[in-house]
Design an enzyme around this catalytic site. Structure first.
Site, mmCIF file in Angstrom:
data_model
loop_
_atom_site.group_PDB
_atom_site.id
_atom_site.type_symbol
_atom_site.label_atom_id
_atom_site.label_comp_id
_atom_site.label_asym_id
_atom_site.label_seq_id
_atom_site.Cartn_x
_atom_site.Cartn_y
_atom_site.Cartn_z
ATOM 1 N N GLN A 124 -12.649 -10.798 58.663
ATOM 2 C CA GLN A 124 -13.852 -10.518 57.864
ATOM 3 C C GLN A 124 -14.776 -11.462 58.392
ATOM 4 O OE1 GLN A 124 -12.070 -12.850 54.827
ATOM 5 N NE2 GLN A 124 -10.810 -10.828 54.556
ATOM 6 N N GLU B 121 -1.350 -18.824 55.679
ATOM 7 C CA GLU B 121 -0.682 -18.307 55.088
ATOM 8 C C GLU B 121 0.549 -18.918 55.046
ATOM 9 O OE1 GLU B 121 -1.121 -15.419 53.506
ATOM 10 O OE2 GLU B 121 -3.401 -15.609 54.258
ATOM 11 N N TYR C 166 -5.387 -25.419 50.248
ATOM 12 C CA TYR C 166 -6.851 -24.308 49.605
ATOM 13 C C TYR C 166 -7.507 -25.390 48.249
ATOM 14 C CZ TYR C 166 -3.850 -20.439 50.724
ATOM 15 O OH TYR C 166 -3.419 -19.523 52.193
ATOM 16 N N ASN D 46 1.060 -8.249 45.029
ATOM 17 C CA ASN D 46 1.994 -8.414 45.378
ATOM 18 C C ASN D 46 3.051 -7.921 44.109
ATOM 19 O OD1 ASN D 46 3.991 -7.865 47.338
ATOM 20 N ND2 ASN D 46 3.125 -10.013 48.561
ATOM 21 N N ARG E 182 10.001 -14.826 41.995
ATOM 22 C CA ARG E 182 8.921 -15.195 40.438
ATOM 23 C C ARG E 182 8.717 -13.777 39.692
ATOM 24 N NH1 ARG E 182 2.654 -14.384 44.029
ATOM 25 N NH2 ARG E 182 2.816 -12.294 44.647
ATOM 26 N N TYR F 191 -1.430 -20.758 32.374
ATOM 27 C CA TYR F 191 -1.465 -19.814 33.916
ATOM 28 C C TYR F 191 -0.246 -19.945 34.426
ATOM 29 C CZ TYR F 191 -2.622 -16.953 37.614
ATOM 30 O OH TYR F 191 -3.716 -15.856 38.890
ATOM 31 N N TYR G 225 3.003 -26.012 50.277
ATOM 32 C CA TYR G 225 2.244 -24.530 50.056
ATOM 33 C C TYR G 225 2.066 -23.997 48.829
ATOM 34 C CZ TYR G 225 0.940 -18.831 50.656
ATOM 35 O OH TYR G 225 0.706 -18.276 50.715
ATOM 36 N N GLU H 98 -4.567 -21.087 46.572
ATOM 37 C CA GLU H 98 -5.486 -21.197 44.834
ATOM 38 C C GLU H 98 -5.405 -20.683 43.730
ATOM 39 O OE1 GLU H 98 -4.916 -18.680 47.187
ATOM 40 O OE2 GLU H 98 -3.700 -16.814 45.874
ATOM 41 N N LYS H 99 -3.637 -19.907 43.307
ATOM 42 C CA LYS H 99 -3.516 -19.746 42.214
ATOM 43 C C LYS H 99 -2.994 -21.385 41.557
ATOM 44 C CE LYS H 99 -0.079 -16.301 44.305
ATOM 45 N NZ LYS H 99 -0.931 -16.412 45.412
#
Ligand code: NAG
Ligand code: NAG
Ligand code: NAG
Length: 362
Positions: A79, A140, A171, A198, A205, A243, A254, A257-258
């Site tokens: 990108q 990642e 993040y 995903n 999860r 959420y 880790y 952004e969640k």
């Protein structure tokens, strides 16, 4: 005696909340400083480095640093984007960024984005120009970062979400406000949201979700679920009280952004599934989130969420930290690369090699 005692106890009663407030305040500041120190001195905490030494830097202080050239070995995930002006993001000089490999012999640093080389194994050529630094860049998790082995002993710095990276690129993070603010939680009409792209039925999860939804309504957005247009992201998630910040894999630090973007920036309480609670508490206040490990079962958590839903004061208590702290979660490539620019300018880089990337990043 009794007469004299009276005012004393009442002033004491007044003093107690004040002292408690002071204590909370200093704890918050301490947590913040601890986190920030990690951010700012992140160059010094790579696990593969010698402990930082005191350097004689006085001669550097008043000198304008020479312009630093940073070669992006590839665009991250292919990108492209406009190169940032780091001077407008941080109080630093600008760096010269390029993706033109003709600059390789003159580049002070080469940033190699893991995903774009891990299959092709197409690294810059050796021997490298003297004093050129290679920076390994990856956001990642180790579960999605194959083929680390061939990179051992190639890199001088790491740049990742791990707090002990040479250049720490999380993040999101918290900023301390200059003045305390009154927190207003927007009115909420819905209970629990989850955005997932995903969908892996055997993942922890998804299994947790399958159990949870037996006891409480969860609205799922994403591929094969409710649509969530990009421009409706915040206005949609804003309506929810909770959420599900369920990470795709579980690794130290880790936290993605969640939590930062999807939950915090939408004023929803994150329910986290990821590394242990203690790990989260290194980055965010203990009373800002709910951890699935806080409950023996999904059923008990669902019960707790229903209680919170009915008890508005208690629900609001999860937002108290916001009177002093502001979450930042809209990060982007420009911020990450400017962190590399800043690190290269600010810190005298000592001799450093990352010997066993594959042993560290797991
Ligand atoms: C890359 O840089 C070289 C040297 O400055 C220049 O001659 C060449 O045109 C550049 N290539 C591209 C694609 O910009
Ligand atoms: C916050 O609320 C209190 C009480 O309602 C008010 O006195 C104070 O001025 C408010 N502070 C700000 C920064 O709005
Ligand atoms: C960077 O790493 C390479 C490969 O291990 C090493 O040869 C070089 O000396 C290192 N450079 C610095 C400045 O530490």
């Amino acid at each position: 005696m009794d007469f004299k005692k009276e005012p004393q106890t009442s002033s004491c009663k007044k003093l107690l909340p004040f002292l408690f407030f002071q204590l909370m305040l200093s704890m918050l500041l301490f947590a913040y400083i601890r986190n920030n120190r990690q951010t700012d001195s992140s160059l010094a905490v790579s696990p593969t480095r010698e402990p930082p030494q005191q350097l004689e830097t006085s001669t550097l202080i008043d000198k304008r640093p020479p312009e630093i050239t940073i070669l992006l070995w590839t665009w991250p995930f292919g990108q492209s984007f406009n190169f940032p002006k780091c001077s407008s993001l941080f109080k630093i000089e600008d760096c010269r960024f390029t993706v033109n490999r003709s600059w390789y012999p003159n580049a002070d640093a080469v940033v190699v984005h893991h995903r774009d080389v891990c299959y092709s194994k197409n690294l810059p050529r050796n021997p490298r120009p003297p004093s050129q630094l290679w920076i390994w860049f990856n956001l990642e998790s180790p579960s999605h970062s194959p083929n680390l082995g061939f990179m051992d002993n190639q890199f001088n710095l790491t740049m990742s979400y791990r707090r002990d990276s040479g250049i720490f690129t999380p993040y999101g993070w918290l900023e301390v406000l200059d003045h305390p603010q009154n927190v207003t939680v927007p009115a909420k009409s819905k209970l629990v949201a989850w955005v997932v792209s995903n969908w892996n039925p055997s993942s922890r999860r998804v299994q947790y979700y399958q159990e949870l939804k037996k006891y409480i309504t969860v609205d799922v957005y994403g591929q094969r679920h409710l649509p969530l247009p990009r421009d409706k992201h915040h206005s949609t998630l804003n309506q929810y009280k909770f959420y599900l910040s369920f990470e795709n894999s579980i690794h130290e630090d880790y936290i993605t952004e969640k939590v930062w973007k999807n939950a915090f920036l939408s004023m929803a309480i994150p329910i986290v599934l990821g590394p242990p609670r203690k790990n989260y508490e290194r980055f965010i206040p203990p009373d800002s989130f709910i951890h699935v490990e806080d409950f023996p079962s999904a059923q008990e958590m669902a019960h707790f969420l229903q209680e919170l839903d009915k008890d508005d004061l208690r629900y609001q208590s999860y937002f108290r930290w916001r009177s002093w702290l502001k979450p930042v979660g809209e990060t982007g490539w420009h911020i990450q690369y400017c962190k590399a620019c800043r690190a290269l300018q600010n810190k005298p880089i000592l001799y450093t090699v990352v010997p066993e990337l594959s042993k560290w990043f797991k």
